[in-house]
Design an enzyme around this catalytic site. Structure first.
Site, mmCIF file in Angstrom:
data_model
loop_
_atom_site.group_PDB
_atom_site.id
_atom_site.type_symbol
_atom_site.label_atom_id
_atom_site.label_comp_id
_atom_site.label_asym_id
_atom_site.label_seq_id
_atom_site.Cartn_x
_atom_site.Cartn_y
_atom_site.Cartn_z
ATOM 1 N N CYS A 142 58.287 56.497 22.254
ATOM 2 C CA CYS A 142 57.408 56.916 23.357
ATOM 3 C C CYS A 142 56.200 57.729 22.864
ATOM 4 O O CYS A 142 55.332 57.163 22.239
ATOM 5 C CB CYS A 142 58.213 57.665 24.399
ATOM 6 S SG CYS A 142 57.438 57.626 26.014
ATOM 7 N N HIS A 172 63.794 55.446 25.804
ATOM 8 C CA HIS A 172 64.636 56.631 25.631
ATOM 9 C C HIS A 172 66.062 56.237 26.002
ATOM 10 O O HIS A 172 66.361 55.070 26.241
ATOM 11 C CB HIS A 172 64.179 57.731 26.603
ATOM 12 C CG HIS A 172 62.809 58.243 26.378
ATOM 13 N ND1 HIS A 172 62.464 59.090 25.345
ATOM 14 C CD2 HIS A 172 61.663 58.016 27.076
ATOM 15 C CE1 HIS A 172 61.165 59.384 25.420
ATOM 16 N NE2 HIS A 172 60.663 58.750 26.454
HETATM 17 N N1 GLN Z 1 53.081 61.911 27.045
HETATM 18 C C1 GLN Z 1 53.231 60.476 26.884
HETATM 19 C C2 GLN Z 1 53.026 59.716 28.205
HETATM 20 O O1 GLN Z 1 53.108 60.300 29.267
HETATM 21 C C3 GLN Z 1 54.598 60.129 26.311
HETATM 22 C C4 GLN Z 1 55.740 60.538 27.224
HETATM 23 C C5 GLN Z 1 57.096 60.419 26.556
HETATM 24 O O2 GLN Z 1 57.249 60.603 25.346
HETATM 25 N N2 GLN Z 1 58.165 60.144 27.369
HETATM 26 O O3 GLN Z 1 52.817 58.510 28.178
#
Ligand code: GLN
Length: 249
Positions: A100, A199
């Site tokens: 992510c 995740h």
């Molecule tokens: N901040 C990034 C987004 O909002 C990644 C979020 C995350 O790692 N879940 O896309």
């Protein structure tokens, strides 16, 4: 490193564990450690925080988890200073798992929710951009096709990721948004580097991918990539539950 030790010990560099650890991404380390231990392999985990030294020569796997835009801004400069060594490590077939926010930062650039652009590491030939506060986040269970298997997990990201010409996705979305909710791709893969939005944590529910990462790291050290099978009853149950949750989406 002696060949014998290389077969029994792997070293994982965990990048920014105190900052880039959203939605239980630390569970990926736990899964790798347990699956290594079950085969008599000692997985040594080295935390690499801002300002810490990192030796690619002593590294078999690199992991970076997810993070809010705020944390991505905090690591940005330190990570940018490691871009060259990380690309060289990729080119030497070093194993990488980036999840992510970490995945976004391992691309060429990430434009955050405020429209500020951060240079990425350039491991993956991708660009990512958050469309802004008025756009819905990509949230929910994901099912994707990976090789002849499925990958399951949970996504929660505002940023959308786009593969540049010739870049290879990790998987094909069956349910969920994946990279951007439009082109049907999820994640990216280059050499032994794997990027994903999943995740969950990802690896406990996807034991075949976990074993792939371990096998690639062992093979790179001259060890035997084929791993003894494990009793994956609970992992398979978790995979099936997540699969059904995703398909009901
Ligand atoms: N901040 C990034 C987004 O909002 C990644 C979020 C995350 O790692 N879940 O896309």
């Amino acid at each position: 490193m002696s060949a014998d030790r290389s077969r029994r010990t792997l070293t994982l560099a965990h990048l920014y564990p105190s900052l880039m650890n959203l939605y239980g991404d630390r569970g990926n380390i736990m899964a790798l450690r347990a699956r290594c231990a079950a085969r008599g392999i000692d997985l040594q985990v080295r935390a690499v925080e801002i300002g810490d030294a990192w030796d690619p020569e002593e590294t078999d796997l690199v992991f970076i988890g997810g993070g809010q835009d705020r944390e991505q801004r905090r690591i940005h400069q330190d990570l940018a200073a490691r871009a060259g060594p990380l690309r060289d490590y990729r080119d030497a077939d070093g194993v990488i798992l980036a999840v992510c926010g970490g995945y976004q930062m391992f691309g060429r650039s990430y434009r955050d929710i405020d429209g500020d652009v951060m240079d990425g590491v350039g491991v993956f030939d991708i660009v990512s951009a958050h469309p802004g506060r008025r756009f819905e986040r990509c949230v929910g269970n994901v099912v994707a096709l990976w090789e002849d298997d499925t990958l399951v997990g949970f996504e929660n990201h505002g940023g959308r990721t786009y593969l540049n010409e010739g870049a290879e996705p990790l998987a094909t979305v069956v349910a969920g948004f994946g990279n951007n909710g439009g082109d049907g791709t999820e994640g990216a893969r280059v050499r032994n580097a794997f990027g994903t939005y999943l995740h969950g944590a990802l690896l406990p529910k996807n034991p075949r991918l976990a074993d792939r990462l371990i096998g690639l790291a062992l093979a790179r050290r001259g060890g035997e990539a084929a791993l003894a099978p494990l009793d994956d009853y609970y992992e398979s149950r978790a995979h099936a539950e997540a699969l059904h949750a995703g398909l009901r989406r």
